[in-house]
Design an enzyme around this catalytic site. Sequence first.
Site, PDB file in Angstrom:
ATOM      1  N   LYS A  34     152.537 178.493 -30.187  1.00  0.00           N
ATOM      2  CA  LYS A  34     151.439 177.525 -30.242  1.00  0.00           C
ATOM      3  C   LYS A  34     151.986 176.104 -30.351  1.00  0.00           C
ATOM      4  CE  LYS A  34     150.897 178.233 -35.229  1.00  0.00           C
ATOM      5  NZ  LYS A  34     149.953 178.578 -36.318  1.00  0.00           N
ATOM      6  N   TYR A 256     159.205 144.541 -38.386  1.00  0.00           N
ATOM      7  CA  TYR A 256     157.878 144.148 -38.847  1.00  0.00           C
ATOM      8  C   TYR A 256     157.815 144.080 -40.370  1.00  0.00           C
ATOM      9  CZ  TYR A 256     156.036 144.878 -34.137  1.00  0.00           C
ATOM     10  OH  TYR A 256     155.790 144.797 -32.776  1.00  0.00           O
TER      11      TYR A 256
END
Length: 361
Positions: A34, A256
Amino acid sequence: MRPAWADIHLGALRHNLEVIRARAGSKRVLAILKANAYGHGLTRIAQELGDVDAIGVARVDEALQLRNAGVTRPIVLLEGFFDAKQIPVLAVSHIQPVLHTKHQVGQLLSIQDLPEPMRVWLKVDTGMHRLGLNPEDAERVYKTLEAAPQVAARPVLMSHFACADEPQHGQNQRQIALFESIKATLPDVTTSFANSAALFAGLAPDDDWVRPGLALYGISPFAQETGRDLDLRAVMNLQASIISVRKIRAGESVGYGAAWTASKDTWIGIVAIGYGDGYPRLAPNGTPVWINGKVYPIVGRVAMDMVTVDLGDTMSAKLGDTAQLWGPDLPVEQVAEKVGTIPYELLCNVARRVNLDYLET
């Protein structure tokens, strides 16, 4: 130089399956693929695992993708169908749904013109309290399905451990005892309980099916261990190039928010991977990166396309070198621990824009 890519080592995948089979003995293997095979590429991994007994996925579109790619192995739909309209599609595609609610059972039994009978799995809740029938309903529903014309052969009875990654947790024995009591009411029932953690911990020795997921990809399900401790090999090697190198002075900040400031003159390298590639945005200062046989720390905030690495005052790495974010030399378990998450999340979050290069090694 390249932006983020991942080498997928198929030889390591085959090795891990051999280790799992040695642990499982005569038990059948339901390989869990999955979430795009935990980020490794659903179709290619399924094709490589051509000798497993069945493949497990979570969603109908995953199962149909495999069928459309020519995968003929039995496919088990772990969350079952979400709508009764999907049932005939599953039947003609030979996809085996897990039934975990009486509502699903009723939907299946209400279809009178099913193209052909279906193989199904029946999930019972033994303590996870997520999916599964109440234990007191298991015998009756199982026998109803066994006798139903819509169902081919006996259902497989399954459950799921809540704490298998902590083998000594008392919940495990409570779940085992409850599952055994249900099995006792159903002679000759075929069962499945063990995921990777339960398999390696030996928690469900009487299972007929085991359901390895994480271990297939070379990752340990246990805290304080890596796949290496279980003789597993990392299948994914997530990498990116150093696309810029520069020297900064003590007191200068990076990235940042000026979230990291150099305490001394140092070289920094910019690596072409970021949260746009699925690398965790909240990876803190000090998260390890492996370059040329040495571990370096990430500094500053992770950006969409880049991370910054402190290369030190001697700059032993250079422009164009390859950084390994996790893989054979830097276990993903160690990165996950530093980030404060689990390996599952890191692997499954690898973005589609990251090229997967399949290698036979």
